[in-house]
Design an enzyme around this catalytic site. Structure first.
Site, PDB file in Angstrom:
ATOM      1  N   LYS A 116       0.807  -1.221   0.000  1.00  0.00           N
ATOM      2  CA  LYS A 116       0.000   0.000   0.000  1.00  0.00           C
ATOM      3  C   LYS A 116       0.839   1.270   0.000  1.00  0.00           C
ATOM      4  O   LYS A 116       0.416   2.301  -0.526  1.00  0.00           O
ATOM      5  CB  LYS A 116      -0.949  -0.024   1.191  1.00  0.00           C
ATOM      6  CG  LYS A 116      -2.098  -1.022   1.051  1.00  0.00           C
ATOM      7  CD  LYS A 116      -3.041  -0.922   2.223  1.00  0.00           C
ATOM      8  CE  LYS A 116      -4.297  -1.756   1.988  1.00  0.00           C
ATOM      9  NZ  LYS A 116      -4.017  -3.182   1.839  1.00  0.00           N
ATOM     10  N   GLU A 200      -2.873   6.948   7.435  1.00  0.00           N
ATOM     11  CA  GLU A 200      -3.395   8.018   6.600  1.00  0.00           C
ATOM     12  C   GLU A 200      -4.648   8.594   7.244  1.00  0.00           C
ATOM     13  O   GLU A 200      -5.244   7.985   8.147  1.00  0.00           O
ATOM     14  CB  GLU A 200      -3.695   7.526   5.185  1.00  0.00           C
ATOM     15  CG  GLU A 200      -4.724   6.437   5.086  1.00  0.00           C
ATOM     16  CD  GLU A 200      -4.831   5.879   3.672  1.00  0.00           C
ATOM     17  OE1 GLU A 200      -3.929   6.128   2.856  1.00  0.00           O
ATOM     18  OE2 GLU A 200      -5.827   5.188   3.388  1.00  0.00           O
ATOM     19  N   GLU A 275      -9.818   0.378  -5.803  1.00  0.00           N
ATOM     20  CA  GLU A 275     -10.743   0.736  -4.734  1.00  0.00           C
ATOM     21  C   GLU A 275     -10.588   2.209  -4.378  1.00  0.00           C
ATOM     22  O   GLU A 275      -9.475   2.708  -4.219  1.00  0.00           O
ATOM     23  CB  GLU A 275     -10.509  -0.144  -3.505  1.00  0.00           C
ATOM     24  CG  GLU A 275     -10.751  -1.619  -3.763  1.00  0.00           C
ATOM     25  CD  GLU A 275     -10.953  -2.416  -2.493  1.00  0.00           C
ATOM     26  OE1 GLU A 275     -10.720  -1.861  -1.395  1.00  0.00           O
ATOM     27  OE2 GLU A 275     -11.346  -3.595  -2.588  1.00  0.00           O
ATOM     28  N   GLU A 288      -6.740   1.561  -2.574  1.00  0.00           N
ATOM     29  CA  GLU A 288      -5.778   0.498  -2.850  1.00  0.00           C
ATOM     30  C   GLU A 288      -6.164  -0.171  -4.161  1.00  0.00           C
ATOM     31  O   GLU A 288      -7.257   0.029  -4.688  1.00  0.00           O
ATOM     32  CB  GLU A 288      -5.760  -0.542  -1.727  1.00  0.00           C
ATOM     33  CG  GLU A 288      -7.068  -1.306  -1.568  1.00  0.00           C
ATOM     34  CD  GLU A 288      -7.016  -2.321  -0.444  1.00  0.00           C
ATOM     35  OE1 GLU A 288      -5.950  -2.474   0.180  1.00  0.00           O
ATOM     36  OE2 GLU A 288      -8.046  -2.965  -0.185  1.00  0.00           O
ATOM     37  N   ASN A 290      -6.477  -4.035  -5.669  1.00  0.00           N
ATOM     38  CA  ASN A 290      -6.432  -5.470  -5.425  1.00  0.00           C
ATOM     39  C   ASN A 290      -6.037  -6.161  -6.720  1.00  0.00           C
ATOM     40  O   ASN A 290      -6.765  -6.092  -7.722  1.00  0.00           O
ATOM     41  CB  ASN A 290      -7.788  -5.987  -4.940  1.00  0.00           C
ATOM     42  CG  ASN A 290      -8.072  -5.548  -3.523  1.00  0.00           C
ATOM     43  OD1 ASN A 290      -7.210  -5.654  -2.650  1.00  0.00           O
ATOM     44  ND2 ASN A 290      -9.258  -5.033  -3.278  1.00  0.00           N
ATOM     45  N   PHE A 348     -21.481 -10.179  16.564  1.00  0.00           N
ATOM     46  CA  PHE A 348     -21.003 -10.787  15.315  1.00  0.00           C
ATOM     47  C   PHE A 348     -19.788 -11.683  15.525  1.00  0.00           C
ATOM     48  O   PHE A 348     -18.945 -11.814  14.639  1.00  0.00           O
ATOM     49  CB  PHE A 348     -20.678  -9.713  14.272  1.00  0.00           C
ATOM     50  CG  PHE A 348     -21.875  -8.940  13.820  1.00  0.00           C
ATOM     51  CD1 PHE A 348     -22.650  -9.391  12.768  1.00  0.00           C
ATOM     52  CD2 PHE A 348     -22.244  -7.764  14.453  1.00  0.00           C
ATOM     53  CE1 PHE A 348     -23.772  -8.685  12.345  1.00  0.00           C
ATOM     54  CE2 PHE A 348     -23.357  -7.050  14.048  1.00  0.00           C
ATOM     55  CZ  PHE A 348     -24.123  -7.506  12.991  1.00  0.00           C
TER      56      PHE A 348
END
Length: 670
Positions: A116, A200, A275, A288, A290, A348
Site C-alpha cells: 500500500k 493516513e 478501490e 488500494e 487489489n 457478530f
C-alpha cells in the site's frame, strides 16, 4: 489453451474456478489441508493433493507446498483465487521459475500495487487522487502517535500488505494508538507474513466504490463498471452491488480514467480492482488496488454478462481481450450478500462447528449461490467465516432487492450461527433501500448491536398464522394415533390464544383445504401451505402474500424467524392461556460470574491479572479466531478471582477463561 490448472485456494472460490474450467474443457487440480480433507472443492476437482496441516501458514500460504502439488500434477497454470497467495509476488515469481503460468498480473505489478505504501506513491505519480497521510512505514507506537497527532484525528492504521478488511484500525484519539498499532501489526503478520504498517487520514462518512478492470498483455484495458461496497462491518464487506446507486456518468468516467492511468503505469494485465473512497460530495480518493479476483466479482458478471474467470484464463494464456470498451454495456442491477457463520446478537462473533442442516435458496437466472459448504461439513476456526455468497439480479435495484429478500427467506442453516436475519433486516431498512449509504451505515443504523428487525403488525400477523398452522398440523397428527380410548379421542377446538413473545392474541380458526382461515378481532386472514411436519422452513401464503419462515423448536412452542424478525410463538387453548398467567417464571441460577470463550480460537494476550478490579467495558483478553483478533470486554464491575486462560493457548467454545467475584464477596472472603 491450458490443459490443466491448479487452484491454489479452497472453498467457494475454488469451486467457482472449477466451474469455469469445466466449461472450457480444462482439467482442474485442487489442494487441501487437514481441515479440508472432506471439502467440496477436493471432490469437485479432477485431482487433489494434500499440502499441509490446517493452519494456513502451514498449508495454503506455503509456496513450496503448492509448487510440489504443481510438479506432481503437471499443472500448466495456477489460479490463486482471492486471499492466501493471490497477491504474493514471490509466489508468482516462483511459478515463473518452474515455467508455470500465474493466472494473474505480472510480478512487477503485484509488487508495485500489493504494497500500500508503494501503491500510493504510484497513484500520486499517475495523477490519481490520494488521501493525505504519512509517506513511509510506521515502526513503533511512538512514531504512530507522533504522525497521528500531526495528521489530525481520526486516522486509519493499515497493514502495508493488507487487504480484505484485515489489518485495519480506525483511531479516534491518542489513547487508542498503542493497542491499535499492536493489533494491526499482529493481524498483518498472521494474514500476510508482513507486519509493516502505515497511517493516513480517515475520511468521515465515506462510500466505498471500486472499479473492476480487465486488461490483456497487449495494452488493452477495460473498465467493467463500478461496485458499491459501502455496507461493511469492521472493514469487512457485507453487501456489494453493481452499479452504485449514487453513480453518475461524469463521475464514473473520471474514475475510469484514473484507474486506467494507474494500471498502465504499472504494466497491468489480468483482473484487478481499483478501490476508492468517495465523500458525500462525490470527491473520490484512491484506497488500494487489489491485484486479483474480488470476492464480489459475481455482481459485475451479472451486469456485464461476462465471465471474469474465463477472461483471466484467456489473458494468462496470451489471448487478447475479445471486446472493446464500447462493447461494455451495464444492464440491470445485481446485489451480493455474504452469508457468514457469525452471531449478530453476540457482537457478530464468528461461529465454528459442524453444519447439521444446509438448504440453499432456489437458484435460477436471477439467483446465484456461490458456496463451498454442505450439511455435515464444518466451519473451521482456521479460515474465513463465510458460508456462501448469495447474488440476485433484477432490471433495477428495487427488483434486485425484492429477489434478495425472497431468496434470503429460503435459507435454512443449522449447527452454526449465521447472519441471515441481519441481512434480511438490511434489505428492508429504509435507508438502505433509498441508497443513502456510507461505510458507517451498520454502526449508525445499529448502534447498540443487532437484536432482530422491528416486529411490525404485518410480520406479527404472519407469525401468528404460521405458529398456529404448525401447532394445528401437529395436533391433527395426534388425532390419528391408534389405540385412543373410545369417546376420549383428541379433539381440536376452534378457539386459541397465540402468544408472540409477551403479547397474546385470541383467535378463531376454521380448517380449509391446505390451510386455515384465522380471525383475530376484526382481522381475517388465511394461511396456506404444503408444509410438512419436521421441516425447518415454512413456505406458504398469509393473506395471499408469500411468506418464508424459519422454524426452531423450543420448550412450549417455536422460535420463528421472518424477514429479519424473531419471536417465540406459542399456541394454547384459552383455558391454558389463562392459567399460564399464574405460572412462576423460571429464575436464573446465581452462580459465580465467569467469562467463557464465545468462539474457538487462540488466546493472544491477557489484559488483566488475578486480583484486578474491572469495570464495564474494560478490556480483558484478546482472542484470535478465523485470522481476526477479537477483544473480549467486562460486562459488569467485579474482581478477577482466577484466570484459567494463558497466552498462546487454544480454547474451545464455552471453555472457562476468567472467573469473577463481586467486591462484597471478596470482602466477605477476607
Amino acid at each position: 489453451m491450458f490443459k490443466k490448472i491448479l487452484i491454489a485456494n479452497r472453498g467457494e472460490i475454488a469451486l467457482r474456478v472449477i466451474r469455469t474450467c469445466r466449461q472450457m474443457g480444462i482439467k482442474t487440480v485442487a489442494v487441501y489441508s487437514d481441515a479440508d480433507t472432506n471439502a467440496l472443492h477436493v471432490t469437485a476437482a479432477d485431482e487433489a493433493y494434500y499440502i499441509g496441516p490446517s493452519p494456513s501458514d502451514q498449508s495454503y500460504l506455503v509456496i513450496e507446498n503448492v509448487l510440489d502439488a504443481c510438479r506432481v500434477s503437471g499443472a500448466q497454470a495456477v489460479h490463486p483465487g482471492y486471499g492466501f497467495l493471490s497477491e504474493n509476488a514471490d509466489f508468482a515469481k516462483a511459478l515463473a521459475a518452474e515455467n508455470i503460468t500465474f493466472i494473474g498480473p505480472p510480478v512487477e505489478a503485484i509488487y508495485a500495487m500489493g504494497d500500500k505504501i508503494r501503491a500510493k506513491k504510484h497513484a500520486e505519480e499517475a495523477g490519481v487522487n490520494t488521501i493525505p497521510g504519512y509517506e513511509g512505514e510506521i515502526e513503533s507506537p511512538e512514531l504512530a502517535t507522533e504522525v497521528a497527532n500531526n495528521i489530525g484525528y481520526p486516522v486509519m492504521l493499515k497493514a502495508a500488505a493488507g487487504g480484505g478488511g484485515k489489518g485495519m484500525r480506525i483511531v479516534k484519539e491518542e489513547a487508542e494508538i498503542k493497542q491499535a498499532f499492536s493489533s494491526t501489526r499482529n493481524e498483518a503478520r498472521k494474514n500476510f507474513s508482513d507486519d509493516r504498517v502505515f497511517i493516513e487520514k480517515f475520511i468521515e462518512d465515506p462510500r466505498h466504490i471500486e472499479i473492476q478492470l480487465m486488461a490483456d498483455k497487449y495494452g488493452n484495458i477495460l473498465c467493467l463498471g463500478e461496485r458499491e461496497c459501502s455496507i461493511q462491518r469492521h472493514h469487512q464487506k457485507v453487501i456489494e452491488e453493481a452499479p452504485s446507486p449514487v453513480m453518475d456518468d461524469a463521475t464514473r468516467q473520471a474514475m475510469y480514467e484514473q484507474s486506467v492511468a494507474l494500471a498502465k503505469r504499472v504494466g497491468y494485465f489480468s483482473a484487478g480492482t481499483m478501490e476508492f473512497i468517495m465523500d458525500q460530495e462525490k470527491n473520490f480518493y484512491f484506497l488500494e488496488m487489489n491485484t486479483r479476483l474480488q470476492v464480489e466479482h459475481p455482481v459485475t458478471e451479472y451486469v456485464t454478462g461476462l465471465d471474469l474467470v474465463e477472461l483471466m484464463i484467456r489473458v494468462a494464456y496470451g489471448q487478447p481481450l475479445p471486446l472493446d470498451q464500447k462493447d461494455v454495456i451495464l444492464k440491470g442491477h445485481a446485489i451480493e450478500c455474504r452469508v457468514y457463520a457469525e452471531d449478530p446478537e453476540r457482537s457478530f462473533l464468528p461461529s465454528t462447528g459442524r453444519i447439521t442442516q444446509y438448504q440453499e435458496p432456489k437458484k435460477g437466472g436471477n439467483v446465484r449461490v456461490d458456496s463451498g459448504v454442505y450439511a455435515g461439513g464444518e466451519v473451521s476456526m482456521f479460515y474465513d467465516a463465510m458460508i456462501a455468497k448469495l447474488i440476485t439480479y433484477g432490471k433495477n435495484r428495487t427488483e434486485a432487492i425484492k429477489t434478495m429478500q425472497e431468496s434470503l427467506g429460503q435459507y435454512v442453516i443449522a449447527g452454526v450461527s449465521h447472519n441471515i436475519s441481519f441481512l434480511e433486516a438490511l434489505m428492508e431498512n429504509e435507508r438502505f433501500r433509498s441508497g443513502h449509504l456510507s461505510t458507517h451505515f451498520i454502526a449508525e443504523e445499529y448502534p447498540g448491536g443487532f437484536s432482530g428487525a422491528e416486529l411490525s403488525m404485518e410480520k406479527t400477523r404472519a407469525l401468528i398464522a404460521v405458529g398456529l398452522f404448525i401447532y394445528l398440523k401437529d395436533a391433527e397428527r395426534a388425532t390419528t394415533i391408534s389405540g385412543q380410548a373410545r369417546g376420549r379421542s383428541r379433539q381440536i377446538g376452534t378457539r386459541w390464544v397465540v402468544s408472540v413473545d409477551d403479547d397474546n392474541y385470541p383467535v378463531n380458526v376454521r380448517r380449509q383445504k391446505d390451510g386455515y382461515d384465522v380471525e383475530y378481532g376484526e382481522q381475517r386472514f388465511g394461511v396456506y401451505s404444503n408444509w410438512v411436519l419436521g421441516s425447518r422452513l415454512f413456505q406458504g401464503t398469509v393473506s395471499g402474500r408469500p411468506v418464508n419462515v424459519r422454524i426452531a423448536y423450543t420448550h412450549g412452542g417455536y422460535i420463528l424467524t421472518h424477514a429479519g424478525s424473531r419471536a417465540k410463538v406459542t399456541a394454547r387453548t384459552p383455558r391454558v392461556a389463562e392459567l399460564t398467567r399464574f405460572m412462576p417464571l423460571a429464575s436464573e441460577t446465581l452462580g459465580p460470574s465467569v467469562l467463557t470463550a464465545p468462539i474457538s480460537g487462540i488466546v493472544v494476550e491477557l489484559k488483566v491479572k488475578e486480583g484486578d478490579i474491572v469495570s464495564p467495558g474494560q478490556e480483558l483478553l484478546v482472542l484470535e479466531a478465523m485470522k481476526m483478533e477479537n477483544m473480549l470486554y467486562a460486562e459488569k464491575e467485579g474482581i478477577i478471582k482466577s484466570i484459567t486462560a494463558t497466552a498462546g493457548e487454544s480454547v474451545q467454545v464455552n471453555d472457562l477463561l476468567i472467573e469473577f467475584e463481586k467486591p462484597e464477596e471478596a470482602k466477605d472472603a477476607a
